[in-house]
Write an enzyme that holds these catalytic residues in place. Structure first.
Site, PDB file in Angstrom:
ATOM      1  N   ARG A 195     -10.164  13.940   9.726  1.00  0.00           N
ATOM      2  CA  ARG A 195      -9.443  13.187  10.429  1.00  0.00           C
ATOM      3  C   ARG A 195      -8.247  12.393  11.348  1.00  0.00           C
ATOM      4  NH1 ARG A 195     -11.430   7.902   7.032  1.00  0.00           N
ATOM      5  NH2 ARG A 195      -9.773   7.900   6.188  1.00  0.00           N
ATOM      6  N   SER A 214       0.993  -1.232   0.008  1.00  0.00           N
ATOM      7  CA  SER A 214      -0.060   0.509   0.294  1.00  0.00           C
ATOM      8  C   SER A 214       0.753   1.727   0.132  1.00  0.00           C
ATOM      9  CB  SER A 214      -0.932   0.310   1.268  1.00  0.00           C
ATOM     10  OG  SER A 214      -1.104   1.516   1.185  1.00  0.00           O
ATOM     11  N   LYS A 249       2.012  -4.065   6.766  1.00  0.00           N
ATOM     12  CA  LYS A 249       2.527  -3.833   5.280  1.00  0.00           C
ATOM     13  C   LYS A 249       3.560  -3.447   4.818  1.00  0.00           C
ATOM     14  CE  LYS A 249      -1.607  -4.069   3.198  1.00  0.00           C
ATOM     15  NZ  LYS A 249      -2.016  -5.469   2.511  1.00  0.00           N
ATOM     16  N   TYR A 270      -0.607  -0.100  -4.137  1.00  0.00           N
ATOM     17  CA  TYR A 270      -1.867   0.549  -4.647  1.00  0.00           C
ATOM     18  C   TYR A 270      -1.751   1.645  -3.792  1.00  0.00           C
ATOM     19  CZ  TYR A 270      -2.702  -4.528  -4.381  1.00  0.00           C
ATOM     20  OH  TYR A 270      -2.255  -5.850  -4.852  1.00  0.00           O
ATOM     21  N   TYR A 279      -1.682  -1.381  11.616  1.00  0.00           N
ATOM     22  CA  TYR A 279      -2.288  -1.834  10.168  1.00  0.00           C
ATOM     23  C   TYR A 279      -0.435  -1.473   8.690  1.00  0.00           C
ATOM     24  CZ  TYR A 279      -3.865  -1.126   5.403  1.00  0.00           C
ATOM     25  OH  TYR A 279      -3.779  -1.048   3.463  1.00  0.00           O
TER      26      TYR A 279
END
Ligand code: UFG
Length: 350
Positions: A306, A135, A164, A188, A160
């Protein structure tokens, strides 16, 4: 960009986590390019509808599906022993950034253990080719844009994201140590949209975290209002910028990467590619593009930022364009129209 169909003896690709959003689209493109595909998934975050959709789109009613958990080392070994697998694309993993902050051990155990088991089982059974779904999160908040594969990785802001990075390292080190292995990590950017058939797409559980599922659910009336997280970023319109890439374009990149591996065309034993369009779009621009593409007026409001969001990130995809011979092609309006068609399909309002 035409994908040439494989000829001669069919090569077999295992897609771990192949029932999910990205895995199902990748399975379609592999089958259509002439590969044999085995889908394996523990269905912890999806149901079988993705596999059913793949069968319908490709006409491959006998698509092999194995319900299994790659954290089970013996099951992984068995799968590779019982099938002739030429390459594996590893998607099986948890992916909710927020959840990973609250439950880091769940993420480390699942995402690392399953990948280690896949590599071990592949190696033990003569499968040399391993592709990992990484990612753009590994770049964190970039120092300069667009990011190339040589841009520095930044310390991960979530477990998370850390998994990766760690899985990339596990693959890099394994390939270095075991001469029989080759690895590719695809980084990605923001995959969005759905298959144009509206037979497969994203199936978020509960309230969506990601922008496009939230937009389509708001448009259809499942959510009252889209919150745009922050309009005071140092960007042209104050909202964050991302590299939104069509899921079918992204899926096709895997066909090119697998072919490069299987044809023995890799120049390094471990290669990394950015999979993005190279064009930034702001959240506001995306919302407007959705309204234009669908004619639906979206209820939205601006809310505070956020936590954890980077201001802007987009890819330099030149390496993938050049070495894989792949390029993102789909128009953003077609992508958003496909996401909308999928949402309507889910709602049974077709
Ligand atoms: N956004 C909103 N409202 C929403 C949801 C998102 O304004 O309801 C905004 C976010 O603030 C962000 C942009 O839309 O600016 C994109 O957000 P997404 O959650 O769709 O995607 P992210 O860029 O945050 O996340 C993606 C992947 C993650 C990956 C991360 C970092 O989904 O898996 O990129 O590379 F970790």
């Amino acid at each position: 960009m035409h994908i040439q169909k494989e000829s001669g003896m069919k090569k077999c690709v295992l897609v771990s986590g192949g029932a999910g959003f990205i895995g199902s689209h990748v399975s379609v493109e592999l089958i259509e390019a002439g590969y044999d595909v085995i889908v394996a998934d523990n269905l912890s975050n999806c149901d079988l509808s993705g596999v059913e959709g793949v069968k319908k789109i490709t006409g491959k009613e006998d698509l092999p599906f194995v319900k299994m958990d790659f954290c089970d080392a013996e099951a992984a070994m068995r799968l590779f022993r019982e099938h002739r697998i030429d390459a594996v694309i590893h998607f099986a993993g948890f992916k909710a950034v927020g959840e990973s902050v609250g439950e880091p051990l769940k993420y480390y155990r699942n995402n690392l253990e399953s990948f280690i088991n896949v590599i071990e089982a592949a190696r033990a059974n003569g499968c040399r080719n391993i592709l990992f779904s990484s990612s753009a999160t590994v770049y964190g908040e970039p120092d300069s844009l667009p990011v190339t594969e040589a841009s520095p990785r930044k310390e991960a802001t979530s477990p998370y994201g850390n998994t990766k990075q760690m899985c990339e390292d596990i693959l890099r080190d394994s390939v270095k140590a075991y001469e029989d292995l080759r690895g590719i990590a695809l980084r990605y950017f923001n995959p969005i949209g759905a298959h144009p058939s509206a037979l497969i797409g994203e199936l978020p559980r509960g309230v969506p975290n990601n922008l496009v599922p939230f937009i389509t659910q708001t448009a259809i009336g499942r959510r009252e209002c889209l919150s745009i997280f922050g309009n005071d970023y140092p960007t042209p319109d104050g909202t964050c910028q991302r590299d939104f890439i069509d899921i079918v374009d992204l899926a096709r990149a895997h066909v090119f990467a697998v072919r490069r591996m299987l044809d023995g065309r890799m120049t390094e034993a471990y290669e990394i590619y950015n999979i993005g369009t190279g064009t930034p779009l702001s959240v506001m621009q995306l919302v407007n593009a959705f309204q234009e593409a669908t004619g639906v007026a979206l209820n939205y409001r601006f809310t505070p930022r956020r936590p954890g969001d980077v201001t802007a990130i987009w890819a330099d995809p030149a390496k993938a364009n050049r070495e894989l011979g792949w390029k993102a092609e789909r128009d953003i309006r077609d992508t958003l129209a496909a996401a909308w068609a999928w949402e309507k399909h889910l709602a049974g309002k077709d």
